[in-house]
Design a protein around this motif. Sequence first.
Motif, PDB file in Angstrom:
ATOM      1  N   ARG A   1     -29.006  38.997 -12.952  1.00 31.86           N
ATOM      2  CA  ARG A   1     -29.980  39.928 -12.384  1.00 31.86           C
ATOM      3  C   ARG A   1     -30.826  40.552 -13.485  1.00 31.86           C
ATOM      4  NH1 ARG A   1     -29.267  40.962  -7.016  1.00 31.86           N
ATOM      5  NH2 ARG A   1     -27.070  40.505  -6.859  1.00 31.86           N
ATOM      6  N   SER A   2     -30.158  40.900 -14.580  1.00 34.59           N
ATOM      7  CA  SER A   2     -30.927  41.407 -15.724  1.00 34.59           C
ATOM      8  C   SER A   2     -30.269  40.949 -17.011  1.00 34.59           C
ATOM      9  CB  SER A   2     -30.996  42.936 -15.690  1.00 34.59           C
ATOM     10  OG  SER A   2     -29.735  43.454 -16.044  1.00 34.59           O
ATOM     11  N   VAL A   3     -31.103  40.688 -17.995  1.00 36.73           N
ATOM     12  CA  VAL A   3     -30.614  40.246 -19.295  1.00 36.73           C
ATOM     13  C   VAL A   3     -31.058  41.259 -20.322  1.00 36.73           C
ATOM     14  CG1 VAL A   3     -30.777  38.463 -21.062  1.00 36.73           C
ATOM     15  CG2 VAL A   3     -30.655  37.827 -18.650  1.00 36.73           C
ATOM     16  N   THR A   4     -30.100  41.726 -21.130  1.00 32.93           N
ATOM     17  CA  THR A   4     -30.427  42.718 -22.144  1.00 32.93           C
ATOM     18  C   THR A   4     -30.299  42.101 -23.519  1.00 32.93           C
ATOM     19  OG1 THR A   4     -29.564  44.444 -20.706  1.00 32.93           O
ATOM     20  CG2 THR A   4     -29.836  44.994 -23.032  1.00 32.93           C
ATOM     21  N   ILE A   5     -31.353  42.246 -24.291  1.00 36.77           N
ATOM     22  CA  ILE A   5     -31.314  41.756 -25.663  1.00 36.77           C
ATOM     23  C   ILE A   5     -31.011  42.938 -26.572  1.00 36.77           C
ATOM     24  CG2 ILE A   5     -32.604  40.587 -27.503  1.00 36.77           C
ATOM     25  CD1 ILE A   5     -32.246  38.813 -25.086  1.00 36.77           C
ATOM     26  N   GLY A   6     -29.980  42.812 -27.380  1.00 40.90           N
ATOM     27  CA  GLY A   6     -29.625  43.897 -28.281  1.00 40.90           C
ATOM     28  C   GLY A   6     -28.609  43.404 -29.272  1.00 40.90           C
ATOM     29  N   ILE A   7     -27.979  44.307 -29.971  1.00 38.13           N
ATOM     30  CA  ILE A   7     -26.944  43.911 -30.912  1.00 38.13           C
ATOM     31  C   ILE A   7     -25.604  44.095 -30.211  1.00 38.13           C
ATOM     32  CG2 ILE A   7     -25.871  44.386 -33.147  1.00 38.13           C
ATOM     33  CD1 ILE A   7     -28.642  45.495 -34.009  1.00 38.13           C
TER      34      ILE A   7
ATOM     35  N   THR B   1     -34.736  44.943 -21.804  1.00 36.56           N
ATOM     36  CA  THR B   1     -33.997  44.405 -20.683  1.00 36.56           C
ATOM     37  C   THR B   1     -35.001  43.748 -19.748  1.00 36.56           C
ATOM     38  OG1 THR B   1     -32.367  46.145 -20.859  1.00 36.56           O
ATOM     39  CG2 THR B   1     -32.467  44.986 -18.762  1.00 36.56           C
ATOM     40  N   ALA B   2     -34.637  42.561 -19.238  1.00 30.24           N
ATOM     41  CA  ALA B   2     -35.570  41.874 -18.359  1.00 30.24           C
ATOM     42  C   ALA B   2     -34.794  41.142 -17.268  1.00 30.24           C
ATOM     43  CB  ALA B   2     -36.419  40.891 -19.155  1.00 30.24           C
ATOM     44  N   ALA B   3     -35.474  40.852 -16.211  1.00 32.75           N
ATOM     45  CA  ALA B   3     -34.900  40.027 -15.149  1.00 32.75           C
ATOM     46  C   ALA B   3     -35.621  38.685 -15.208  1.00 32.75           C
ATOM     47  CB  ALA B   3     -35.083  40.695 -13.799  1.00 32.75           C
ATOM     48  N   PRO B   4     -35.108  37.752 -16.014  1.00 33.93           N
ATOM     49  CA  PRO B   4     -35.886  36.542 -16.334  1.00 33.93           C
ATOM     50  C   PRO B   4     -36.227  35.711 -15.106  1.00 33.93           C
ATOM     51  CG  PRO B   4     -33.603  36.311 -17.055  1.00 33.93           C
ATOM     52  CD  PRO B   4     -33.785  37.737 -16.645  1.00 33.93           C
ATOM     53  N   PHE B   5     -35.351  35.700 -14.137  1.00 36.61           N
ATOM     54  CA  PHE B   5     -35.579  34.784 -13.022  1.00 36.61           C
ATOM     55  C   PHE B   5     -36.470  35.377 -11.933  1.00 36.61           C
ATOM     56  CE2 PHE B   5     -31.859  33.264 -15.191  1.00 36.61           C
ATOM     57  CZ  PHE B   5     -32.206  31.951 -15.374  1.00 36.61           C
TER      58      PHE B   5
ATOM     59  N   PHE C   1     -26.617  26.088  -8.135  1.00 40.25           N
ATOM     60  CA  PHE C   1     -26.474  27.027  -9.246  1.00 40.25           C
ATOM     61  C   PHE C   1     -27.826  27.555  -9.717  1.00 40.25           C
ATOM     62  CE2 PHE C   1     -21.976  26.240 -10.438  1.00 40.25           C
ATOM     63  CZ  PHE C   1     -21.647  27.547 -10.748  1.00 40.25           C
ATOM     64  N   TRP C   2     -28.791  26.642  -9.868  1.00 36.24           N
ATOM     65  CA  TRP C   2     -30.135  27.073 -10.286  1.00 36.24           C
ATOM     66  C   TRP C   2     -30.682  28.098  -9.309  1.00 36.24           C
ATOM     67  CZ3 TRP C   2     -32.793  26.237 -14.713  1.00 36.24           C
ATOM     68  CH2 TRP C   2     -32.327  25.234 -15.563  1.00 36.24           C
ATOM     69  N   GLY C   3     -30.415  27.872  -8.018  1.00 38.31           N
ATOM     70  CA  GLY C   3     -30.886  28.808  -7.006  1.00 38.31           C
ATOM     71  C   GLY C   3     -30.225  30.174  -7.131  1.00 38.31           C
ATOM     72  N   LEU C   4     -28.985  30.170  -7.642  1.00 44.25           N
ATOM     73  CA  LEU C   4     -28.232  31.423  -7.739  1.00 44.25           C
ATOM     74  C   LEU C   4     -28.432  32.144  -9.068  1.00 44.25           C
ATOM     75  CD1 LEU C   4     -24.859  30.264  -6.145  1.00 44.25           C
ATOM     76  CD2 LEU C   4     -26.569  31.787  -5.127  1.00 44.25           C
ATOM     77  N   LEU C   5     -29.140  31.488 -10.008  1.00 45.54           N
ATOM     78  CA  LEU C   5     -29.288  32.082 -11.343  1.00 45.54           C
ATOM     79  C   LEU C   5     -29.854  33.500 -11.276  1.00 45.54           C
ATOM     80  CD1 LEU C   5     -30.518  29.212 -13.705  1.00 45.54           C
ATOM     81  CD2 LEU C   5     -28.334  30.430 -13.738  1.00 45.54           C
ATOM     82  N   GLY C   6     -30.832  33.674 -10.352  1.00 44.71           N
ATOM     83  CA  GLY C   6     -31.454  34.988 -10.214  1.00 44.71           C
ATOM     84  C   GLY C   6     -30.453  36.051  -9.787  1.00 44.71           C
ATOM     85  N   THR C   7     -29.476  35.628  -9.015  1.00 40.22           N
ATOM     86  CA  THR C   7     -28.453  36.567  -8.564  1.00 40.22           C
ATOM     87  C   THR C   7     -27.412  36.796  -9.662  1.00 40.22           C
ATOM     88  OG1 THR C   7     -28.706  35.348  -6.511  1.00 40.22           O
ATOM     89  CG2 THR C   7     -27.041  37.099  -6.545  1.00 40.22           C
ATOM     90  N   ILE C   8     -27.066  35.707 -10.362  1.00 38.93           N
ATOM     91  CA  ILE C   8     -26.033  35.816 -11.398  1.00 38.93           C
ATOM     92  C   ILE C   8     -26.551  36.634 -12.578  1.00 38.93           C
ATOM     93  CG2 ILE C   8     -24.537  34.548 -12.983  1.00 38.93           C
ATOM     94  CD1 ILE C   8     -24.738  32.154 -11.019  1.00 38.93           C
TER      95      ILE C   8
END
Lengths: 260, 332
Positions: free
Chosen positions: B136-142, B151-155, B127-134
């Motif tokens: 892909r991008s994280v958006t911070i907003g309301i 928006t960032a791709a944390p992994f 799962f940890w290995g797949l986190l980057g795929t799951i």
Amino acid sequence: MSDTLMSDIPMVHADHIVKSYGSHEVLKDISVTVERGQVACLIGPSGSGKSTFLRCINHLESINGGRLWVDGDLMGYRQRGDKLYEMSPKEVSRQRADIGMVFQSFNLFPHMTVLENIIEAPTRVKNVKKQAAVATAMQLLERVGLAHKAKAYPGHLSGGQQQRVAIARALAMEPKLMLFDEPTSALDPELVGEVLDVMKGLAQSGMTMIVVTHEIGFAREVGDALFFMDEGVIVESGDPREVLANPQHQRTQSFLSKVL
Amino acid sequence: MADTRATPAPASARESSTAPIKAVKLRHPLRTTFAIVIALLVVVFVWDAATRDAYQWPLVAQYLFDRRISQAALITLVLTVLSMVLAIVMGLVLAVMRLSDNPVLKAVSWTYLWLFRGTPVYVQLVFWGLLGTIYRSVTIGIPFTDVEFFTAAPFDFINLFWLAVLGLAFNEAAYMAEIVRGGILSVPRGQDEAARALGMSWQQTMLRIVVPQSMRVIIPPTGNEVISMLKTTSLVTALGFSLELYARTRAISSQIYATVPLLIVASIWYLLVTSILMVGQYYLEKYYARGVAPQRALDGEPIPTGTVAPGTANAEASADTDTIPPPKGEHR
């Protein structure tokens, strides 16, 4: 506030204290007043609630009913109008810092030397400088006759020595009140005397003390007030010499006939 | 000899003195036989192994000090240490949360343990290995609006080594939490009361009084966990990290078509690192044993009369409290 006004306030004033664990009522309506500089002894059969009452005084146990004041301060709660507000843990700690307690099982910190045991609370709780704390600690150790054991670990000491260190540790916080919970009950008979001697010296220096004990001789010799407890109530109280010589209540009589 | 009265011993034996006893040692014939049998079996096995071609000893010798392998062993050690340090810190926090009065913290800690102990570490690592795929991008907003802060791709920023450290640590923290909890509960209740009666806060009581004393109970099983972790690092290929010892030796063995000798090489390195870790554990245990029984023996100081063994008085006083027995340390 002037000294005369301050000294009018009793050191401990317990008013109708009730303490229960679930449905089991350990303390039923206890009212006790201990004046400044007094030595009050609590005696009674085991399970009578003496130790529980002592632990309520510094709020190690919370009470379910009644009010308890130490030096005029309501313990554990703040009263505003008719309402009681629970104190934060920080405020409770501050109240406890002024009340010394000595336990039956000493409860010294085994991973610290005697000196470290004594300076721990002054330096961490009262922010006393280490150098000053060490100086005070050495004076106290001198007073209990254990200055030469400052660097020893508690595990190297006899029970009597450990209890004397525990008393020094409590005194290092400069308490206004000392609570003793059966301080000699875990000791071998030949070690009881040395601890009682330290306690006598403390009483003579004017410390207010509440002592839960089975040492009737100590109560008679040093005590200013005696409370006999049984089944969560104070059965009899008064001047120790009078109560011990001439107990009025049948339960007191039968208890004293067993221990004397 | 049938006479049951006190038989007068021969004059020479009857004279007792403080001289050291000279007696014929009790013999253990079965023990001796067993030792000989085992010794013979070992000799046979070693002789056989030394002459058996499948082990390819020359290859073992050739690759034992191969730079790639010693580097991989170092990476394995670093991976072990980093993930254990993180796991111990997390475990401590989780254990303290579990023991606190705060029901929210309790529930969080319980759920964490349930999740990370309840699933295999291998599955977690995948799962940890797949986190980057799951993610892909994280958006911070309301939420439920169009407002977005960034928006960032944390992994993308985290490399596989650190992902492996996190994966191992998050799993291990669940086990460490229970070890620490057992240690904390093993400290007599009176210690906590004495500290609080002195006006010390809960945090001070924990950090200064309770946790240091629980160390003695925590360290042996933690040593166990460290050694176990050393070997668990061989699973991090699951998330794609392949520079540790096992993956490295497997890679080499598949290049040169020789499996057995490189397994032996890997085993030797694992044993070596384990031995180093055990030495470290010995010194840690010695440090945290200060003030407790063994120290007396070290100082050679006589035990004063009337000594209450440290802890016994406390243990009696707290016999009725809900302490669970400390976890038994095993040394593998």
